[in-house]
Structures are given as C-alpha cells and as structure tokens.
Design a protein around this motif. Structure first.
Motif, PDB file in Angstrom:
ATOM      1  N   LYS A  39       0.747  -1.117  -0.162  1.00 46.73           N
ATOM      2  CA  LYS A  39      -0.055   0.269   0.217  1.00 46.73           C
ATOM      3  C   LYS A  39       0.773   1.039   0.675  1.00 46.73           C
ATOM      4  O   LYS A  39       0.507   2.433  -0.810  1.00 46.73           O
ATOM      5  CB  LYS A  39      -1.021   0.299   1.400  1.00 46.73           C
ATOM      6  N   ASN A  40       1.739   0.930   0.634  1.00 47.39           N
ATOM      7  CA  ASN A  40       3.065   2.184   1.203  1.00 47.39           C
ATOM      8  C   ASN A  40       3.445   2.373  -0.560  1.00 47.39           C
ATOM      9  O   ASN A  40       4.109   3.793  -0.261  1.00 47.39           O
ATOM     10  CB  ASN A  40       4.043   2.093   2.335  1.00 47.39           C
ATOM     11  N   THR A  41       4.354   1.463  -0.793  1.00 43.61           N
ATOM     12  CA  THR A  41       4.540   1.387  -1.935  1.00 43.61           C
ATOM     13  C   THR A  41       3.738   2.043  -2.978  1.00 43.61           C
ATOM     14  O   THR A  41       4.274   2.929  -4.456  1.00 43.61           O
ATOM     15  CB  THR A  41       5.178   0.617  -3.227  1.00 43.61           C
ATOM     16  N   ARG A  42       2.710   2.075  -3.514  1.00 44.26           N
ATOM     17  CA  ARG A  42       1.628   1.918  -4.608  1.00 44.26           C
ATOM     18  C   ARG A  42       1.166   3.632  -4.054  1.00 44.26           C
ATOM     19  O   ARG A  42       0.803   4.153  -5.517  1.00 44.26           O
ATOM     20  CB  ARG A  42       0.227   1.419  -4.288  1.00 44.26           C
ATOM     21  N   GLY A  43       0.965   3.829  -3.193  1.00 48.98           N
ATOM     22  CA  GLY A  43       0.908   5.467  -3.116  1.00 48.98           C
ATOM     23  C   GLY A  43       2.016   6.573  -3.340  1.00 48.98           C
ATOM     24  O   GLY A  43       1.900   7.111  -3.986  1.00 48.98           O
TER      25      GLY A  43
ATOM     26  N   LEU B  68      11.303   8.260 -17.476  1.00 51.65           N
ATOM     27  CA  LEU B  68      12.154   6.938 -16.305  1.00 51.65           C
ATOM     28  C   LEU B  68      10.750   7.164 -15.369  1.00 51.65           C
ATOM     29  O   LEU B  68      10.798   6.502 -14.536  1.00 51.65           O
ATOM     30  CB  LEU B  68      13.017   7.136 -15.720  1.00 51.65           C
ATOM     31  N   LEU B  69      10.878   8.410 -14.312  1.00 52.85           N
ATOM     32  CA  LEU B  69       9.902   8.640 -13.417  1.00 52.85           C
ATOM     33  C   LEU B  69       8.409   7.899 -13.239  1.00 52.85           C
ATOM     34  O   LEU B  69       7.900   7.233 -12.461  1.00 52.85           O
ATOM     35  CB  LEU B  69       9.754   9.728 -12.949  1.00 52.85           C
ATOM     36  N   ILE B  70       7.616   8.222 -14.974  1.00 55.89           N
ATOM     37  CA  ILE B  70       6.716   7.263 -15.038  1.00 55.89           C
ATOM     38  C   ILE B  70       6.887   5.538 -14.595  1.00 55.89           C
ATOM     39  O   ILE B  70       6.040   5.018 -14.084  1.00 55.89           O
ATOM     40  CB  ILE B  70       6.152   8.151 -16.842  1.00 55.89           C
ATOM     41  N   TRP B  71       7.665   5.356 -15.897  1.00 52.23           N
ATOM     42  CA  TRP B  71       8.035   4.206 -15.480  1.00 52.23           C
ATOM     43  C   TRP B  71       8.173   3.543 -14.107  1.00 52.23           C
ATOM     44  O   TRP B  71       8.563   2.338 -13.610  1.00 52.23           O
ATOM     45  CB  TRP B  71       8.660   3.962 -16.516  1.00 52.23           C
ATOM     46  N   SER B  72       9.248   3.905 -13.291  1.00 51.19           N
ATOM     47  CA  SER B  72       9.481   3.845 -12.408  1.00 51.19           C
ATOM     48  C   SER B  72       8.184   3.615 -11.870  1.00 51.19           C
ATOM     49  O   SER B  72       7.493   2.480 -10.622  1.00 51.19           O
ATOM     50  CB  SER B  72      10.350   4.721 -11.062  1.00 51.19           C
ATOM     51  N   GLY B  73       7.275   4.452 -11.292  1.00 49.23           N
ATOM     52  CA  GLY B  73       5.841   4.133 -10.547  1.00 49.23           C
ATOM     53  C   GLY B  73       4.773   3.379 -11.176  1.00 49.23           C
ATOM     54  O   GLY B  73       4.443   3.017  -9.871  1.00 49.23           O
TER      55      GLY B  73
ATOM     56  N   ILE C 219       2.751  10.947 -11.282  1.00 44.52           N
ATOM     57  CA  ILE C 219       2.178  12.455 -11.347  1.00 44.52           C
ATOM     58  C   ILE C 219       3.887  13.418 -11.526  1.00 44.52           C
ATOM     59  O   ILE C 219       3.332  14.288 -12.348  1.00 44.52           O
ATOM     60  CB  ILE C 219       1.691  13.124  -9.823  1.00 44.52           C
ATOM     61  N   CYS C 220       4.156  13.715 -10.600  1.00 43.48           N
ATOM     62  CA  CYS C 220       5.953  14.093 -10.889  1.00 43.48           C
ATOM     63  C   CYS C 220       6.283  14.310 -12.569  1.00 43.48           C
ATOM     64  O   CYS C 220       7.181  14.832 -13.038  1.00 43.48           O
ATOM     65  CB  CYS C 220       6.969  13.669  -9.768  1.00 43.48           C
ATOM     66  N   GLY C 221       6.282  12.764 -12.911  1.00 46.92           N
ATOM     67  CA  GLY C 221       6.914  11.884 -14.045  1.00 46.92           C
ATOM     68  C   GLY C 221       5.983  12.773 -14.813  1.00 46.92           C
ATOM     69  O   GLY C 221       6.290  13.345 -16.346  1.00 46.92           O
ATOM     70  N   LEU C 222       4.453  12.997 -14.953  1.00 42.79           N
ATOM     71  CA  LEU C 222       4.105  13.328 -16.008  1.00 42.79           C
ATOM     72  C   LEU C 222       4.587  15.034 -16.477  1.00 42.79           C
ATOM     73  O   LEU C 222       3.960  15.626 -17.173  1.00 42.79           O
ATOM     74  CB  LEU C 222       2.725  13.159 -15.288  1.00 42.79           C
ATOM     75  N   LEU C 223       4.651  15.459 -15.304  1.00 47.09           N
ATOM     76  CA  LEU C 223       4.131  16.667 -15.374  1.00 47.09           C
ATOM     77  C   LEU C 223       6.456  17.372 -16.061  1.00 47.09           C
ATOM     78  O   LEU C 223       5.921  18.097 -16.273  1.00 47.09           O
ATOM     79  CB  LEU C 223       4.673  17.504 -13.746  1.00 47.09           C
TER      80      LEU C 223
END
Length: 245
Positions: A27-31, A87-92, A38-42
C-alpha cells in the motif's frame, strides 16, 4: 511530530497493518508510485511542450539557423525534462504493480534467508511488544522483534556478528557554498555476509545496540565507540573476506 518509537499493540496493528505486514508495504509503495507518476507526467509535459514547439518551428519551414545555439540549448532543456519524466513514470508504474510476493522475493534476495524465515519475521513484526522505531532525520523504519531486526534489510539477531556506531560525512550546498556535513549511522554485519545500514541519532543507535546485545552477547560493538567511515570500511572489508574463507 509523530512518535519516534512505538510498541506494537492491537490498536497500532489494526490502524497501520490491518491486512498484514507486507500488505501495508504494498500500500505504501503504491502511494509512492502514484506520486512518481504525477511528478513524471509534469516533467514529461514540460519537456514535451518545449520539444513540440521546436519541432513545430522546424516543420513550419522557419529558418532556425539564425538562432541555432538557442534552439540547441532549448532542445537539450526539453530532453532534460522529458527523459527523466518518462523514467519516473516507468518507475511509478512498476511500483504500483508490485504485490506482496514481490516484497517477499526482494527481502529473500537481499537478506539471503528462505521464504519461511521472511514470513516468520512478517508474523513476528505484528506481535504485541515488537518495537517500531523511526530513525534519524530520514525516519527509516526499524522493527525489533524477539528474533529479528529489519531496517532496509532483514537479519536474525542471532546472526549479527558486528554492530557499530559510525560517523559518515557528505558535502552539501549551503548558501551557495560547499560544506562538509556529518551524520551518525548504525551498521550491522551478519554471518550471512549481509549489511544493514540506517542513518540514526547516536542515542537511537545505542538503544538498538542495547537490545541486540541483550539477546546476542557475542556481537562485537568495539566498546560502543564511534567509528569513522574509513575505520568501518576496513573492518567491513576484513569481515567480508573472512566470510569467503
């Protein structure tokens, strides 16, 4: 400020771990994964917008040679935002797809213990009396059960052979100047050749060492003195070499 130390009981367990230890980790990891997306999208949108404008100017037939240097610069800036954003989106997304079995597998690989031991720890972690500490400025979670300690990795207390308070240094930018900063750490070495590390205050380290040595008096702490990073590195090198013999 939230408590720096909690003793597990039914109230805390039901609030934070209603479906089990690793279910809470998922749960924490998914958060965190959603935050990364969101950061990656921005970042990707900012970079993509810059690259789109440059591409539109090029396909419009506009002569870009007069400002070639500026266009190259903005192209690089666009890529600097766009690529890390992807990369952030992929990691998320990867984090959001993780499950309990992934966490158990990762713990097995990092600790060197079989799945049965990992699951035994997960059960003990939620027993009444387990101590949960939030160490240092990073508030790293440390679980101390009757048989285990877990902080970034898992170890049986009986398997810990060396445990030290270590002072480490790093360079930080303070008001435009490079300043050397210092922090305290706890470092544990196990007979399996694994290492547990966390930033922690000196008082926190000593409290953990008290509990560990109460259960395993053979642990070498070098008299609780604070080791420098270089001293610890030498000890660790010798320790790891002895594991290979």
């Amino acid at each position: 400020m939230a408590d720096k130390k909690v003793v597990m009981d039914s109230k805390y367990r039901e609030k934070h771990y209603p479906r089990g230890f690793y279910a809470a980790m998922v749960k924490n990891t998914r958060g965190g994964g959603i935050a990364l997306i969101i950061c990656g999208l921005l970042l990707a949108l900012i970079g993509g917008a810059i690259l789109f404008v440059l591409a539109a100017m090029a396909f419009s037939g506009e002569d870009l040679s007069a400002a070639l240097g500026e266009n190259v610069f903005f192209g690089i800036v666009g890529l600097v935002f766009f690529v890390p954003g992807l990369l952030l989106i992929w990691s998320g997304i990867k984090r959001c797809r993780s499950n309990e079995e992934d966490w158990i597998r990762q713990t097995k690989e990092a600790s060197g213990y079989p799945e049965s031991t990992v699951r035994d720890f997960a059960g003990q972690a939620l027993e009444d009396g387990t101590l949960v500490m939030f160490l240092g400025t990073t508030r790293t979670q440390c679980f101390l059960t009757k048989d285990y300690i877990c902080m970034n990795n898992l170890a049986k207390i009986e398997d810990i052979e060396e445990a030290y308070l270590v002072e480490t240094s790093y360079t930080a930018n303070v008001n435009g100047k490079r300043v050397r900063m210092y922090s305290k750490n706890i470092r544990l070495l196990t007979k399996n050749g694994t290492e547990l590390i966390s930033e922690a205050k000196e008082a926190e380290v000593n409290e953990i060492l008290d509990m560990l040595t109460d259960k395993n008096s053979a642990i070498d702490t070098d008299g609780r003195r604070m080791l420098s990073e270089s001293e610890y590195d030498k000890r660790k090198e010798m320790f790891m070499k002895s594991r290979k013999k």
